[in-house]
Write a protein that holds these residues in place. Sequence first.
Motif, PDB file in Angstrom:
ATOM      1  N   GLY A 113       0.788  -1.220   0.000  1.00 32.99           N
ATOM      2  CA  GLY A 113       0.000   0.000   0.000  1.00 32.99           C
ATOM      3  C   GLY A 113       0.817   1.264   0.000  1.00 32.99           C
ATOM      4  O   GLY A 113       0.263   2.358   0.138  1.00 32.99           O
ATOM      5  N   GLY A 114       2.157   1.150  -0.159  1.00 36.52           N
ATOM      6  CA  GLY A 114       3.011   2.328  -0.205  1.00 36.52           C
ATOM      7  C   GLY A 114       2.750   3.170  -1.440  1.00 36.52           C
ATOM      8  O   GLY A 114       2.161   2.708  -2.421  1.00 36.52           O
ATOM      9  N   PRO A 115       3.211   4.425  -1.451  1.00 37.27           N
ATOM     10  CA  PRO A 115       2.913   5.338  -2.560  1.00 37.27           C
ATOM     11  C   PRO A 115       3.528   4.913  -3.882  1.00 37.27           C
ATOM     12  O   PRO A 115       3.048   5.315  -4.941  1.00 37.27           O
ATOM     13  CB  PRO A 115       3.501   6.668  -2.084  1.00 37.27           C
ATOM     14  N   ASN A 116       4.578   4.103  -3.838  1.00 39.87           N
ATOM     15  CA  ASN A 116       5.198   3.597  -5.063  1.00 39.87           C
ATOM     16  C   ASN A 116       5.275   2.075  -5.085  1.00 39.87           C
ATOM     17  O   ASN A 116       6.113   1.494  -5.763  1.00 39.87           O
ATOM     18  CB  ASN A 116       6.586   4.209  -5.239  1.00 39.87           C
ATOM     19  N   GLY A 117       4.363   1.439  -4.346  1.00 35.24           N
ATOM     20  CA  GLY A 117       4.272  -0.013  -4.341  1.00 35.24           C
ATOM     21  C   GLY A 117       4.970  -0.648  -3.150  1.00 35.24           C
ATOM     22  O   GLY A 117       5.998  -0.177  -2.679  1.00 35.24           O
ATOM     23  N   GLY A 118       4.373  -1.719  -2.650  1.00 36.65           N
ATOM     24  CA  GLY A 118       4.979  -2.449  -1.555  1.00 36.65           C
ATOM     25  C   GLY A 118       4.823  -1.749  -0.224  1.00 36.65           C
ATOM     26  O   GLY A 118       3.820  -1.090   0.047  1.00 36.65           O
ATOM     27  N   SER A 119       5.832  -1.865   0.606  1.00 35.61           N
ATOM     28  CA  SER A 119       5.757  -1.377   1.984  1.00 35.61           C
ATOM     29  C   SER A 119       6.235   0.058   2.116  1.00 35.61           C
ATOM     30  O   SER A 119       7.092   0.517   1.357  1.00 35.61           O
ATOM     31  CB  SER A 119       6.588  -2.295   2.892  1.00 35.61           C
ATOM     32  N   ALA A 120       5.672   0.788   3.113  1.00 33.90           N
ATOM     33  CA  ALA A 120       6.044   2.185   3.348  1.00 33.90           C
ATOM     34  C   ALA A 120       5.499   2.608   4.712  1.00 33.90           C
ATOM     35  O   ALA A 120       4.735   1.882   5.347  1.00 33.90           O
ATOM     36  CB  ALA A 120       5.506   3.100   2.254  1.00 33.90           C
ATOM     37  N   THR A 121       5.903   3.793   5.159  1.00 29.52           N
ATOM     38  CA  THR A 121       5.494   4.299   6.474  1.00 29.52           C
ATOM     39  C   THR A 121       4.747   5.617   6.319  1.00 29.52           C
ATOM     40  O   THR A 121       5.273   6.569   5.741  1.00 29.52           O
ATOM     41  CB  THR A 121       6.721   4.496   7.383  1.00 29.52           C
ATOM     42  N   GLN A 122       3.533   5.661   6.837  1.00 25.09           N
ATOM     43  CA  GLN A 122       2.726   6.879   6.825  1.00 25.09           C
ATOM     44  C   GLN A 122       2.787   7.524   8.207  1.00 25.09           C
ATOM     45  O   GLN A 122       3.282   6.927   9.172  1.00 25.09           O
ATOM     46  CB  GLN A 122       1.284   6.574   6.448  1.00 25.09           C
ATOM     47  N   TYR A 123       2.291   8.756   8.308  1.00 26.65           N
ATOM     48  CA  TYR A 123       2.244   9.409   9.611  1.00 26.65           C
ATOM     49  C   TYR A 123       1.014  10.295   9.724  1.00 26.65           C
ATOM     50  O   TYR A 123       0.423  10.726   8.744  1.00 26.65           O
ATOM     51  CB  TYR A 123       3.521  10.232   9.865  1.00 26.65           C
ATOM     52  N   PHE A 124       0.635  10.538  10.982  1.00 22.25           N
ATOM     53  CA  PHE A 124      -0.465  11.443  11.317  1.00 22.25           C
ATOM     54  C   PHE A 124       0.039  12.434  12.354  1.00 22.25           C
ATOM     55  O   PHE A 124       0.794  12.067  13.258  1.00 22.25           O
ATOM     56  CB  PHE A 124      -1.645  10.669  11.915  1.00 22.25           C
ATOM     57  N   THR A 125      -0.368  13.682  12.248  1.00 19.43           N
ATOM     58  CA  THR A 125      -0.136  14.657  13.318  1.00 19.43           C
ATOM     59  C   THR A 125      -1.446  14.865  14.062  1.00 19.43           C
ATOM     60  O   THR A 125      -2.537  14.697  13.503  1.00 19.43           O
ATOM     61  CB  THR A 125       0.352  16.005  12.769  1.00 19.43           C
ATOM     62  N   GLY A 126      -1.343  15.231  15.349  1.00 23.01           N
ATOM     63  CA  GLY A 126      -2.571  15.427  16.101  1.00 23.01           C
ATOM     64  C   GLY A 126      -2.310  15.692  17.573  1.00 23.01           C
ATOM     65  O   GLY A 126      -1.281  16.260  17.940  1.00 23.01           O
ATOM     66  N   ALA A 127      -3.251  15.239  18.414  1.00 29.70           N
ATOM     67  CA  ALA A 127      -3.189  15.463  19.857  1.00 29.70           C
ATOM     68  C   ALA A 127      -3.336  14.132  20.585  1.00 29.70           C
ATOM     69  O   ALA A 127      -3.982  13.205  20.094  1.00 29.70           O
ATOM     70  CB  ALA A 127      -4.295  16.420  20.288  1.00 29.70           C
ATOM     71  N   PHE A 128      -2.724  14.062  21.772  1.00 28.78           N
ATOM     72  CA  PHE A 128      -2.822  12.861  22.598  1.00 28.78           C
ATOM     73  C   PHE A 128      -2.960  13.288  24.051  1.00 28.78           C
ATOM     74  O   PHE A 128      -2.184  14.117  24.545  1.00 28.78           O
ATOM     75  CB  PHE A 128      -1.574  11.981  22.416  1.00 28.78           C
ATOM     76  N   ASP A 129      -3.970  12.739  24.754  1.00 28.55           N
ATOM     77  CA  ASP A 129      -4.242  13.144  26.129  1.00 28.55           C
ATOM     78  C   ASP A 129      -3.880  12.075  27.155  1.00 28.55           C
ATOM     79  O   ASP A 129      -4.318  12.118  28.303  1.00 28.55           O
ATOM     80  CB  ASP A 129      -5.711  13.518  26.283  1.00 28.55           C
ATOM     81  N   GLY A 130      -3.070  11.120  26.744  1.00 25.79           N
ATOM     82  CA  GLY A 130      -2.712  10.022  27.627  1.00 25.79           C
ATOM     83  C   GLY A 130      -3.567   8.793  27.423  1.00 25.79           C
ATOM     84  O   GLY A 130      -3.215   7.699  27.878  1.00 25.79           O
ATOM     85  N   LYS A 131      -4.678   8.974  26.738  1.00 25.92           N
ATOM     86  CA  LYS A 131      -5.575   7.849  26.448  1.00 25.92           C
ATOM     87  C   LYS A 131      -5.893   7.737  24.959  1.00 25.92           C
ATOM     88  O   LYS A 131      -5.862   6.653  24.383  1.00 25.92           O
ATOM     89  CB  LYS A 131      -6.877   7.997  27.234  1.00 25.92           C
ATOM     90  N   THR A 132      -6.205   8.871  24.346  1.00 30.64           N
ATOM     91  CA  THR A 132      -6.728   8.869  22.982  1.00 30.64           C
ATOM     92  C   THR A 132      -5.893   9.746  22.073  1.00 30.64           C
ATOM     93  O   THR A 132      -5.541  10.878  22.436  1.00 30.64           O
ATOM     94  CB  THR A 132      -8.186   9.377  22.969  1.00 30.64           C
ATOM     95  N   PHE A 133      -5.590   9.234  20.875  1.00 30.32           N
ATOM     96  CA  PHE A 133      -4.935  10.037  19.841  1.00 30.32           C
ATOM     97  C   PHE A 133      -6.002  10.547  18.886  1.00 30.32           C
ATOM     98  O   PHE A 133      -6.822   9.780  18.371  1.00 30.32           O
ATOM     99  CB  PHE A 133      -3.899   9.220  19.068  1.00 30.32           C
ATOM    100  N   THR A 134      -5.984  11.866  18.643  1.00 31.89           N
ATOM    101  CA  THR A 134      -6.930  12.499  17.720  1.00 31.89           C
ATOM    102  C   THR A 134      -6.137  13.147  16.590  1.00 31.89           C
ATOM    103  O   THR A 134      -5.330  14.052  16.829  1.00 31.89           O
ATOM    104  CB  THR A 134      -7.769  13.565  18.437  1.00 31.89           C
ATOM    105  N   ALA A 135      -6.361  12.695  15.382  1.00 35.00           N
ATOM    106  CA  ALA A 135      -5.599  13.185  14.235  1.00 35.00           C
ATOM    107  C   ALA A 135      -6.118  14.525  13.743  1.00 35.00           C
ATOM    108  O   ALA A 135      -7.326  14.802  13.814  1.00 35.00           O
ATOM    109  CB  ALA A 135      -5.633  12.169  13.102  1.00 35.00           C
ATOM    110  N   ASP A 136      -5.200  15.338  13.231  1.00 35.14           N
ATOM    111  CA  ASP A 136      -5.609  16.605  12.620  1.00 35.14           C
ATOM    112  C   ASP A 136      -6.399  16.371  11.346  1.00 35.14           C
ATOM    113  O   ASP A 136      -7.248  17.171  10.965  1.00 35.14           O
ATOM    114  CB  ASP A 136      -4.366  17.446  12.285  1.00 35.14           C
ATOM    115  N   SER A 137      -6.094  15.266  10.665  1.00 31.16           N
ATOM    116  CA  SER A 137      -6.708  15.004   9.367  1.00 31.16           C
ATOM    117  C   SER A 137      -6.709  13.507   9.109  1.00 31.16           C
ATOM    118  O   SER A 137      -5.892  12.768   9.668  1.00 31.16           O
ATOM    119  CB  SER A 137      -5.928  15.727   8.260  1.00 31.16           C
TER     120      SER A 137
END
Length: 547
Positions: A251-275
């Motif tokens: 599922g990588g952008p040019n085939g095979g394996s890759a690493t995506q990322y999300f930015t956001g907030a974390f309160d010690g329990k829940t991660f909330t993504a900006d997008s």
Amino acid sequence: MASFNSLSIVLCVSFFLQAVSSKLYSEPYRPQFHFSPKANWMNDPNGLVFHNGTYHMFFQHNPTGIGFGPMHWGHATSQDLVHWEEQPLALFPDPLGHIFSGSAVVDINNTSGLAPAGLTAIIAIYTSHNPEFAAQNRTDVERQSIAFSVDNGKTFVKYEKNPVLPNPGIRDFRDPKVFWYALQEKWVMALAAQDRIHFYSSKNLLQWEKESEFGGPSIGAHGGVWECPDLFLIEQKDISKWVLLVSINPGGPNGGSATQYFTGAFDGKTFTADSKDINWVDYGTDNYAGVTWSNVGDRHLFLGWMSNWNYGQSVPTEPWRGAMTVPRDLSLKVANENAYLVSQPIPELNSLIEAELVSLNETTVKGELKLVDTKRENSTGLLMVNFELAEVAEWSFVLENDLGEQVVVGYEASSRQLYVDRSSSGKLDFEIQFADKMKAPRISQDGSMDVTLLIDVASIEMFADGGLTCMTAIFFPHKPLNLLSVRSGGVGSLVLGSVRVWSLNSTVWSGQVDPVSSGLRRAPSTTNSFFIVFSLGLLFLCVLGEL
């Protein structure tokens, strides 16, 4: 006489080992400033941790062959993130299963109670993968276990009550990444569970409580299961964000394996993504399962596996397969009103600079400008390139040899895309898509552009616009790619504000003979082969004499 024969055997063994070691790290395609194991298979970086002045790199390792197999944790250490020394194996398979990916932390306050008085423990948290359960198509194949070391990572003792986190009925349930959340004085674990990340917390690393989930089909990329998560806070003067790394295969952008990322907030329990949008740490095909070091303060040091599951087990290298990217510093940058993750090669790599080969300012290129050729002094074949364009225009840098084999990195102005083209780079037949051209969007809207290239024996890493867009690619030419040129695009000219090229020293040949004159990147020498066979014969005769 017996003591003399024993001494003879010792001398013969020493002679044999010297013969073998003289061959190591001079094989064709052997990385010279990227870590690779002496022999056999390596994939994901694991347990990246800093303790008592030492950087530890554990990694997925099959010590029995050059393909994926019974996973152990290999181990290497460094004092500077540049020069690495491989250590004995750290973790071995046990009745719970093979040792899959995970992380390591320094339990400074001995929250686990596993360290004897006066000592501090490094705690490894890993996935126990049961191959027998997998063969039976059971869902409880993967569970989380821990091991501890009180001798700075030299040896580990597995916790007697493993697993510390049983399987809840999920087939893909692995790759724990743990960190200390100081605000609530607890440990937090990010764990991959099929198409999402589960978050757990613990006061002692021994008992874990589930806090929340993040992911699902509507968020991010989902060509394959999610793997190898990492969660950390980046605090800068202008911006602060939590960053969640998630690897996928395929599922990588040019085939095979890759690493995506999300930015956001974390309160010690829940991660909330900006997008819910998809962003990639690296758009090239050869940067996977990357995670960051723990216990390094405010610095965010990243390392990835420099290969791809599409062809990682087929690349033409021996007696090893697999290498790591260079360590990278991660930071945030606002572009187009959004926060993006930025990757830059660590400044410690500047210590490898051997000589400056090219230094040009305000240079106009119409057609082609040769930068490095066989007449220039370049004793290693390893390069660092940095160039700036005051005005963005179409360009390409061509790394090639006299056979016409080449790797091209460049920028297409019409599509606003950066690219790596290895379609004519040499050996291609081991995987049908290996020759496909890789492309990446230019995120920055700036009118100027800067690019850094790191070129090893069989890899290139590109960092454009201060690391907003990165691409990593490996390649396998029949002869060294020792020629470098820059070309303008279309019918116009290219104005380079500056271009600098440095030759780099090898980290694995420090204090040894020159890797180029000793056969680096050439076919195996019959002289060396004879020398090793002769050593084996002499060792055999010595043993016979002792018997």
